[in-house]
Design an enzyme around this catalytic site. Structure first.
Site, PDB file in Angstrom:
ATOM      1  N   PHE A 113      24.743 -17.738   0.312  1.00  0.00           N
ATOM      2  CA  PHE A 113      24.694 -16.961  -0.927  1.00  0.00           C
ATOM      3  C   PHE A 113      25.707 -17.520  -1.931  1.00  0.00           C
ATOM      4  O   PHE A 113      26.864 -17.739  -1.597  1.00  0.00           O
ATOM      5  CB  PHE A 113      24.990 -15.491  -0.631  1.00  0.00           C
ATOM      6  CG  PHE A 113      25.043 -14.652  -1.891  1.00  0.00           C
ATOM      7  CD1 PHE A 113      23.911 -14.472  -2.671  1.00  0.00           C
ATOM      8  CD2 PHE A 113      26.236 -14.066  -2.295  1.00  0.00           C
ATOM      9  CE1 PHE A 113      23.971 -13.729  -3.831  1.00  0.00           C
ATOM     10  CE2 PHE A 113      26.295 -13.312  -3.462  1.00  0.00           C
ATOM     11  CZ  PHE A 113      25.153 -13.143  -4.231  1.00  0.00           C
ATOM     12  N   LYS A 163      36.341 -20.594   0.362  1.00  0.00           N
ATOM     13  CA  LYS A 163      37.014 -19.305   0.513  1.00  0.00           C
ATOM     14  C   LYS A 163      37.946 -19.283   1.723  1.00  0.00           C
ATOM     15  O   LYS A 163      39.026 -18.696   1.669  1.00  0.00           O
ATOM     16  CB  LYS A 163      35.962 -18.202   0.621  1.00  0.00           C
ATOM     17  CG  LYS A 163      36.511 -16.823   0.326  1.00  0.00           C
ATOM     18  CD  LYS A 163      35.404 -15.800   0.224  1.00  0.00           C
ATOM     19  CE  LYS A 163      35.983 -14.417  -0.070  1.00  0.00           C
ATOM     20  NZ  LYS A 163      34.922 -13.397  -0.099  1.00  0.00           N
TER      21      LYS A 163
END
Lengths: 581, 171
Positions: A113, A163
């Site tokens: 995503f 991340k």
């Protein structure tokens, strides 16, 4: 030394680099960084309304302050939305560092995503880019990114941070001065080359300084020393769009901008010169016109920090690869130490005076309608004592601003030159205002361009930025329409600005003041109202609808084949001219 | 209107680069983005510590564009240096090919005979096939492959050109 997470390392490195403003937009892949920012109030984060605007705001900030612009966006759409501004910064050599979030390392390549191949997508629109694979590398990469963005020929650098790297911990200490293994831009010129440049200048009969954005990128000292070199040699000066302000428009030696919409005297002087001294410009196609007819009688000196700019479009006789500020300094020093006298360019100036008599920027006044050129001149008259910073969008209004607004100092003119990005001006004005809170910042816009980043009205409102927008509203994508008149027998294919918003109400909806100026006799008063208002103002200035921008060198034509007035416009062009941009 | 073609010269470039991820994409992409042509490209790590690679690029362009190609390569951040072997003077260019030929009887014997002439080595054999390894300049390999077509060529793999300057000095 204690370990800290990647997000904290990033923010601390930014602090160490002296960053005080970041333009950005949060999202999933940068949440750890946003949390770190929340706890480091030293860095001011400016929340834009679209990532493209973050990049243009950073460009405006960089251009107006001389410091690098910093952008923070999330992965996927955050990064792809930033691509236009990154490319813009590459074309115009603007120092910028773009931090993009990325999906966690383990998900890279899985179509996760909001995953996009940011380093792949930005590889050819950045000066350099990085994918950070571990928090240990992060600090050094960020410092190196700033070094690359700001040194040599400046440009955008992307640092893509997954991340998990933002969350994992490592040690960070501020690195010393960066000695890059392979990247060592030349700063000082070879002395013999500068001597030769001075020889050529001293021997010239019809020299011209052709200056560009490089003089501004080199820093304010370069503009000062350019003025000194012009003073001691007495040679005329012209500039590219990007270089406006490096040399004062009020000087007798100033010929105005050159190129496609440059002045008759600048282009004729380029064509007839026997020496062109190109200082931090790159012989762009908008400047040269038809290459085989470009300045046929001149010797050419090209001072550029980027070797790949030399001999790219135009063969030059003497390339000098160095920072233009240093070269200017060396030239002035050598000129003075040799006690060279100011050469007698009397004949040359008499010819230039002759071309000046053409009064190429004159325009016919309309009875009642406001001529767009008149509007720009009125704006300039009303603001010239306030040292305004002017940004623009892209199109006719941009060229009229370049022609009719007089720039006296560097870092006051922000425009998208190379890429020609509509939607640049408003966010750039926001960035410039943040870097210069007390300055008068005006975005000169068109009614079509302003709609491309109109959402940024909210950003200015949120941060109480007193930006002014001055829209030359002619209800057309004017430059497209002008080309359709020249090339396609005035078939106005999709160039009419239909269904325009009520700009006054729109301004008010965003908490701005909105003003409409419709009649010639209301122009000066309208501008005065705009300037008197402390907060942000959007002016919808209705101008003559079918005015075109002259002078103009049509595509594929030589400098000597300028169109001066609308009645010289032909209705069609052959295929070879049509195929040129 | 018809588009014009420029006359081109063939150059062999050696590009010494930092061995970092994406370097090949950076270089190959720069060629496509600027409309330059790549005839052959080889890349391999050449340092003890795996930090530096040598890329050999064969390209053709007008002299003016060739100057640009070198300048554009040189300004990529991870590029240490660009050597134009063609301009530098005499140099050696070599390529290696693996050539698979299938046949029986007379064709098979002829293939072996030709391989011998071209100093190609047999590196794999079955009752009805050979794989030859041949090295040399591109023209020699072109010629060998062309001959093998007559005697049962089924597959070719080539490395592309690697090159180095002649004489005692490193370029």
């Amino acid at each position: 030394m204690t370990e800290k997470n990647g997000a904290d390392i990033l923010v601390e490195a930014l602090c160490d680099l002296g960053v005080d403003v970041v333009f950005g937009y949060p999202g999933g892949a940068v949440l750890p960084i946003y949390d770190a920012l929340f706890q480091h109030p030293r860095i001011r984060h400016i929340l834009v309304r679209h990532e493209q605007a973050a990049t243009h705001a950073a460009e405006g900030y960089a251009r107006a302050t001389g410091k690098p612009g910093v952008v923070l966006v999330t992965s996927g759409p955050g990064a792809t939305n930033a691509v236009t501004g990154i490319t813009d910064a590459l074309m115009d050599s603007i120092p910028m560092v773009v931090i993009t979030g990325q999906v966690p390392t383990s998900l890279i390549g899985t179509d996760a995503f909001q995953e996009a191949d940011t380093v792949g997508i930005t590889r050819h629109c950045t000066k350099h880019n990085y994918l950070v694979k571990s928090p240990e590398q992060l600090g050094n990469i960020v410092h190196e990114a700033f070094h690359i963005a700001t040194s040599g020929r400046p440009g955008p650098v992307v640092v893509d941070i997954p991340k998990d790297v933002q969350v994992a911990s490592a040690r960070y200490s501020k690195p010393g001065p960066i000695q890059h293994k392979t990247y060592r831009p030349a700063l000082k010129a070879d002395k013999a080359q500068v001597e030769q440049a001075v020889d050529m200048l001293a021997a010239a009969e019809r020299p011209i300084f052709y200056t560009g954005g490089g003089v501004i990128n080199s820093g304010p000292a370069a503009s000062q020393i350019l003025r000194e070199l012009a003073r001691i040699t007495g040679a005329p000066v012209t500039s590219t769009l990007m270089g406006l302000g490096a040399f004062p428009a009020s000087s007798d030696q100033w010929l105005g901008m050159l190129g496609m919409h440059g002045t008759y005297e600048a282009n004729m002087a380029m064509n007839k010169a026997d020496l062109i001294v190109c200082l931090g410009a790159r012989f762009d196609d908008r400047v040269t016109g038809r290459l085989d007819a470009f300045s046929p009688e001149s010797k050419k000196i090209h001072v550029d920090i980027d070797r790949s700019s030399v001999n790219k479009n135009v063969r030059v006789d003497l390339p000098v690869i160095a920072d233009v500020g240093h070269v200017l300094e060396d030239m002035v020093r050598i000129w003075k130490s040799r006690q060279l006298k100011k050469p007698d360019f009397g004949d040359w100036w008499r010819r230039i005076e002759g071309w000046r008599q053409t009064q190429c920027l004159d325009f016919p006044e309309a009875d009642d309608a406001i001529m767009p050129q008149r509007a720009i001149r009125a704006l300039w008259e009303a603001t010239k004592d306030k040292a305004p910073i002017i940004s623009t969008e892209v199109g006719q209004h941009q060229m009229w601003a370049a022609q009719h607004f007089g720039f006296e100092a560097p870092n006051k003119w922000l425009t998208s030159g190379g890429l020609g990005t509509m939607g640049y001006g408003l966010p750039a004005a926001i960035g410039a205002q943040l870097g210069n809170p007390k300055a008068l910042v005006i975005d000169i816009a068109g009614e079509a361009s302003i709609q491309m980043n109109i959402q940024e009205l909210a950003t200015a409102t949120q941060y109480r930025l007193p930006v002014k927008i001055f829209i030359l509203n002619n209800e057309f994508m004017g430059m497209v329409r002008q080309w359709q008149e020249l090339t396609y027998s005035s078939r106005y294919s999709e160039s009419y600005s239909d269904s325009l918003p009520d700009f006054v109400k729109l301004a008010e909806a965003y908490g701005w003041k909105g003003i409409r100026i419709e009649k010639r006799d209301a122009l000066e008063d309208g501008i005065a109202v705009m300037l008197a208002h402390e907060g942000p103002v959007m002016v919808d200035c209705r101008v003559a609808k079918l005015a075109n921008c002259f002078p103009m060198i049509p595509s594929g034509a030589a400098h000597t084949e300028m169109l001066l007035q609308a009645n010289e416009v032909s209705g069609t062009m052959d295929d070879e001219a049509k195929a040129l941009v | 209107m018809h588009l014009k073609e420029e006359t081109r010269e063939r150059h062999t470039l050696a590009v010494i680069v930092d061995n970092e991820p994406g370097i090949l994409a950076r270089i190959a992409g720069m060629f496509t983005a600027r409309g330059y042509n790549i005839e052959s490209l080889t890349v391999t790590d050449i340092s003890e510590d795996d930090l530096v690679s040598r890329i050999t690029i064969v390209t053709s362009a007008s002299p003016h564009v060739m100057e640009q190609i070198i300048a554009q390569l040189d300004r990529l951040i991870p590029v240490h240096k660009v050597i134009d072997l063609t301009v530098l003077g005499e140099h050696v260019e070599r390529e290696l090919a693996l050539v698979k030929v299938v046949g029986r009887g007379e064709h098979r014997i002829e293939a072996l005979r030709l391989a011998d002439v071209y100093r190609a080595r047999v590196v794999d054999a079955t009752i009805e096939s050979f794989v030859f390894e041949v090295t040399g300049g591109s023209e020699k390999i072109d010629k060998f492959v062309e001959l093998m077509r007559e005697v049962g060529l089924v597959e070719v793999a080539r490395t592309g050109i690697v090159a180095i300057s002649r004489g005692k000095d490193a370029a």
